[in-house]
Motif scaffolding. Structure first.
Motif, short mmCIF file in Angstrom:
data_model
loop_
_atom_site.label_atom_id
_atom_site.label_comp_id
_atom_site.label_asym_id
_atom_site.label_seq_id
_atom_site.Cartn_x
_atom_site.Cartn_y
_atom_site.Cartn_z
N GLY A 33 0.80 -1.23 0.00
CA GLY A 33 0.00 0.00 0.00
C GLY A 33 0.83 1.27 0.00
O GLY A 33 0.35 2.33 -0.39
N SER A 34 2.07 1.18 0.45
CA SER A 34 2.90 2.38 0.58
C SER A 34 3.24 3.00 -0.77
O SER A 34 3.58 4.17 -0.85
CB SER A 34 4.19 2.06 1.35
OG SER A 34 4.86 3.24 1.73
N GLU A 35 3.12 2.20 -1.83
CA GLU A 35 3.48 2.70 -3.16
C GLU A 35 2.54 3.79 -3.67
O GLU A 35 2.86 4.50 -4.62
CB GLU A 35 3.54 1.54 -4.17
CG GLU A 35 2.21 0.93 -4.53
CD GLU A 35 1.73 -0.14 -3.54
OE1 GLU A 35 0.72 -0.79 -3.85
OE2 GLU A 35 2.36 -0.31 -2.48
N THR A 36 1.37 3.95 -3.05
CA THR A 36 0.46 5.04 -3.43
C THR A 36 -0.05 5.83 -2.24
O THR A 36 -0.83 6.76 -2.41
CB THR A 36 -0.76 4.51 -4.21
OG1 THR A 36 -1.46 3.56 -3.40
CG2 THR A 36 -0.35 3.86 -5.53
N SER A 37 0.36 5.49 -1.03
CA SER A 37 -0.21 6.12 0.16
C SER A 37 0.47 7.44 0.52
O SER A 37 1.56 7.75 0.03
CB SER A 37 -0.14 5.17 1.36
OG SER A 37 1.17 5.19 1.92
N ASN A 38 -0.17 8.17 1.45
CA ASN A 38 0.38 9.44 1.92
C ASN A 38 1.03 9.31 3.29
O ASN A 38 1.18 10.28 4.02
CB ASN A 38 -0.72 10.51 1.97
CG ASN A 38 -1.79 10.19 3.00
OD1 ASN A 38 -1.82 9.10 3.57
ND2 ASN A 38 -2.69 11.14 3.24
N SER A 39 1.41 8.10 3.67
CA SER A 39 1.97 7.90 5.01
C SER A 39 3.23 7.04 4.96
O SER A 39 3.51 6.36 3.98
CB SER A 39 0.93 7.23 5.91
OG SER A 39 0.58 5.97 5.40
N CYS A 40 3.97 7.10 6.05
CA CYS A 40 5.11 6.22 6.25
C CYS A 40 5.27 5.99 7.75
O CYS A 40 4.79 6.77 8.56
CB CYS A 40 6.39 6.80 5.64
SG CYS A 40 7.02 8.29 6.41
N VAL A 41 5.91 4.90 8.09
CA VAL A 41 6.11 4.52 9.49
C VAL A 41 7.60 4.37 9.75
O VAL A 41 8.33 3.80 8.94
CB VAL A 41 5.37 3.20 9.82
CG1 VAL A 41 5.66 2.75 11.24
CG2 VAL A 41 3.88 3.35 9.61
N LEU A 42 8.05 4.91 10.89
CA LEU A 42 9.45 4.83 11.27
C LEU A 42 9.59 4.29 12.68
O LEU A 42 8.69 4.45 13.51
CB LEU A 42 10.09 6.22 11.23
CG LEU A 42 10.19 6.93 9.88
CD1 LEU A 42 10.72 8.34 10.07
CD2 LEU A 42 11.06 6.14 8.93
N THR A 43 10.74 3.67 12.95
CA THR A 43 11.05 3.18 14.28
C THR A 43 12.29 3.91 14.81
O THR A 43 13.29 4.02 14.10
CB THR A 43 11.34 1.66 14.26
OG1 THR A 43 10.16 0.98 13.80
CG2 THR A 43 11.72 1.15 15.63
N ASN A 44 12.18 4.39 16.04
CA ASN A 44 13.31 5.02 16.72
C ASN A 44 13.92 4.00 17.66
O ASN A 44 13.30 3.62 18.66
CB ASN A 44 12.84 6.26 17.49
CG ASN A 44 13.99 7.06 18.06
OD1 ASN A 44 14.95 6.50 18.57
ND2 ASN A 44 13.88 8.37 17.99
N GLU A 45 15.11 3.51 17.32
CA GLU A 45 15.73 2.45 18.12
C GLU A 45 16.09 2.92 19.52
O GLU A 45 16.08 2.14 20.47
CB GLU A 45 17.01 1.94 17.45
CG GLU A 45 16.88 1.56 15.99
CD GLU A 45 17.32 2.66 15.06
OE1 GLU A 45 18.22 2.41 14.24
OE2 GLU A 45 16.77 3.79 15.16
N GLU A 46 16.40 4.23 19.68
CA GLU A 46 16.81 4.74 20.99
C GLU A 46 15.65 4.83 21.96
O GLU A 46 15.77 4.46 23.13
CB GLU A 46 17.46 6.12 20.82
CG GLU A 46 18.78 6.08 20.05
CD GLU A 46 19.37 7.47 19.90
OE1 GLU A 46 18.77 8.45 20.40
OE2 GLU A 46 20.45 7.58 19.28
N THR A 47 14.50 5.31 21.46
CA THR A 47 13.34 5.49 22.36
C THR A 47 12.38 4.31 22.32
O THR A 47 11.40 4.28 23.06
CB THR A 47 12.57 6.76 21.97
OG1 THR A 47 12.04 6.60 20.65
CG2 THR A 47 13.48 7.99 22.01
N LYS A 48 12.65 3.34 21.41
CA LYS A 48 11.78 2.16 21.25
C LYS A 48 10.37 2.54 20.82
O LYS A 48 9.40 1.88 21.17
CB LYS A 48 11.71 1.34 22.55
CG LYS A 48 13.05 1.01 23.18
CD LYS A 48 13.93 0.21 22.26
CE LYS A 48 15.24 -0.17 22.95
NZ LYS A 48 16.23 -0.73 22.01
#
Length: 201
Positions: free
Chosen positions: A157-172
């Motif tokens: 779905g990310s190929e046409t969506s307006n969102s993305c998700v990220l992970t912060n390893e330091e803050t979990k």
């Protein structure tokens, strides 16, 4: 298989052999110096990256010391492969790379995590801000570098969506960024690129 093109507003180019047209099509969207961003070694071993790079080379986008485009591989000292739940640390390296090399376009070759990482790199490179600021505060970027995708995993779905998700390893923490600027300008969907995906996925 019936090849077709739709625009959603992301332009979707669907069908067999479409990698051959990637170079000429992203140039229509203003690509001059391109970051090719991908995940694991399968993108290379499957031959997909070679086809993508050939298309860029054939349209005048060269590879080498004086390249007009820069390929980032899992073996690079500057940037490794994207993992599931893309990490902000890798995104920051990508942002720095784009700004240092004057890259003006991000081409994601992979599944949803690669595309999400590419979107975050593009927003950080264009705004000069740490993408985690947007994720942690809920603010939205007002601009981004153009992003194109070559999808290797069905139903992300990310190929046409307006969102993305990220992970912060330091803050979990795992957070999303939603903005219309996140939408890829063009996505290349060749179902044959998903044939090597495991039955489990």
């Amino acid at each position: 298989m019936l090849n077709f093109t739709i625009k959603t507003p992301t332009e979707v180019v669907f069908g067999r052999g479409i990698e051959e047209k990637i170079g000429e099509r992203i140039k229509e969207y203003g690509a001059h110096r391109v970051l090719v961003h991908f995940g694991g070694a399968s993108a290379r071993s499957s031959g997909l990256l070679d086809r993508v790079e050939r298309s860029l080379f054939d349209t005048g986008v060269d590879v080498g010391d004086d390249s007009r485009f820069l390929t980032v591989t899992t073996h690079s000292d500057e940037l490794g492969g994207v993992s599931p739940n893309p990490k902000i640390s890798l995104v920051r390296k990508g942002v720095a790379l784009c700004r240092r090399e004057g890259l003006d376009f991000v081409l994601a070759v992979g599944g949803g995590s690669v595309i999400d990482s590419a979107k975050a790199i593009a927003m950080g490179a264009a705004t000069g801000r740490d993408p985690w600021e947007f994720a942690s505060t809920g603010t939205r970027p007002d601009k981004t570098l153009p992003v194109a995708t070559v999808l290797t995993l069905a139903a992300s779905g990310s190929e046409t969506s307006n969102s993305c998700v990220l992970t912060n390893e330091e803050t979990k923490e795992k957070r999303g960024i939603t903005s219309e600027t996140n939408r890829p300008v063009i996505s290349f969907l060749n179902p044959e690129n998903t044939f090597t995906v495991s039955k489990f996925q």
